[in-house]
Enzyme design. Structure first.
Site, PDB file in Angstrom:
ATOM      1  N   LYS A  47       1.210   2.546  -3.929  1.00 36.23           N
ATOM      2  CA  LYS A  47       2.531   2.691  -4.117  1.00 36.23           C
ATOM      3  C   LYS A  47       3.328   2.710  -3.269  1.00 36.23           C
ATOM      4  O   LYS A  47       4.295   3.560  -2.390  1.00 36.23           O
ATOM      5  CB  LYS A  47       3.363   2.716  -5.541  1.00 36.23           C
ATOM      6  CG  LYS A  47       3.336   2.768  -6.270  1.00 36.23           C
ATOM      7  CD  LYS A  47       3.936   3.906  -7.584  1.00 36.23           C
ATOM      8  CE  LYS A  47       3.577   2.986  -8.601  1.00 36.23           C
ATOM      9  NZ  LYS A  47       2.211   3.940  -9.393  1.00 36.23           N
ATOM     10  N   ARG A  48       2.821   1.872  -1.889  1.00 34.20           N
ATOM     11  CA  ARG A  48       2.566   2.159   0.577  1.00 34.20           C
ATOM     12  C   ARG A  48       3.775   1.515   0.181  1.00 34.20           C
ATOM     13  O   ARG A  48       4.214   0.044  -0.506  1.00 34.20           O
ATOM     14  CB  ARG A  48       1.265   1.850   0.624  1.00 34.20           C
ATOM     15  CG  ARG A  48       0.293   3.318   0.510  1.00 34.20           C
ATOM     16  CD  ARG A  48       0.528   4.540   0.639  1.00 34.20           C
ATOM     17  NE  ARG A  48      -0.086   5.229   0.993  1.00 34.20           N
ATOM     18  CZ  ARG A  48      -0.777   6.038   0.141  1.00 34.20           C
ATOM     19  NH1 ARG A  48       0.198   6.811  -1.087  1.00 34.20           N
ATOM     20  NH2 ARG A  48      -1.876   7.291   0.378  1.00 34.20           N
TER      21      ARG A  48
END
Length: 273
Positions: A96-97
């Site tokens: 979830k960058r």
């Protein structure tokens, strides 16, 4: 890995199951804590018992980051083991960058080149210049968070902007990004009724669907609303499979739970014929 290869594996295994490797030392069987690397020992056992039943594995990186350098090393060993022994399996860094240009490029290099993942989950909130650096990598996939399965999803994702739900804006806008063919999307199984509208916007894209199993999502509903002519689904189960038992039979019990889901998927695939 190309989507063509992924589709081929789905048909070969009669499965579109993704297994989440959310490995928590507080939940794994106690006897594994005696191992030099308990996280990798657990992951290896799960992989050895279930690889023939799934087409993807999805380690959530937070469960590895939590243990510092040891956790990162265990993640590296897990992906190296998968790439060496099961290169046909699609790997997802559930990280979830999402950050601007140069930072996103570094995140992409870390997960795509250093670790060797096939894909990574990305938060799209910062827009085009935070997503396109990931899309620039050949035969790698960027999986955008579109409509998630958590309760807080309603805080922003379903709010309307100019009469259109924000998650639909995300989908529509993402299609204008360079190399958008490398995009996939996260859509939670608990939001299955939204899938019909989502499919109108991204009819050909793969959807990563968490929430089947422990979170109560319905596989049948997900398939009814979300499946396309290429299947187009990766349905994830984590806790419902990997924590089927805390005893020495944990891997074989995980395989039984994975097989139960795979059989349901096989039936759904038959209904397409």
């Amino acid at each position: 890995m190309t989507t063509k290869h992924l589709i081929s594996e789905i048909h070969k295994k009669q499965s579109f199951l993704c297994i989440g490797l959310d490995t928590d030392l507080e939940k794994i069987p106690p006897h594994l804590l005696e191992e030099e690397d308990p996280i990798f020992a657990f992951n290896k056992a799960i992989i050895d018992a279930t690889h023939h039943l799934c087409v993807a594995y999805k380690p959530n990186t937070a469960f590895y980051e939590a243990y510092g350098i040891k956790g990162w090393k265990a993640l590296g060993k897990t992906i190296a083991y998968l790439n060496e022994n099961h290169p046909e399996i699609f790997t997802i860094a559930d990280a979830k960058r999402g950050d601007i240009g140069n930072t996103s490029t570094r995140y992409a290099k870390a997960f795509f080149e250093e670790f060797g993942f096939d894909s990574i989950t990305i938060a799209p909130y910062m827009g085009k210049d935070s997503v396109e650096p990931f899309l620039a990598f050949e035969n790698k996939h960027t999986i955008l968070l579109a409509l998630t399965s958590n309760e807080g999803a309603f805080d922003f994702q379903t709010q309307k902007v100019d009469g259109v739900p924000l998650y639909e804006k995300v989908l529509q806008t993402s299609l204008t990004y360079k190399n958008a063919d490398n995009l996939m999307y996260v859509v939670g199984a608990t939001k299955a009724s939204y899938l019909a509208e989502i499919r109108k916007i991204v009819p050909k894209s793969f959807l990563l669907v968490p929430g089947v199993g422990a979170q109560g999502g319905s596989l049948k509903e997900v398939c009814h609303f979300g499946m396309n002519q290429d299947i187009g689904l990766l349905v994830n189960s984590s806790r419902g499979i990997i924590y089927a038992s805390k005893n020495r039979d944990f891997a074989s019990q995980a395989a039984l739970n994975a097989e139960a889901l795979q059989r349901q998927m096989q039936e759904e695939l038959k209904s397409m014929d």
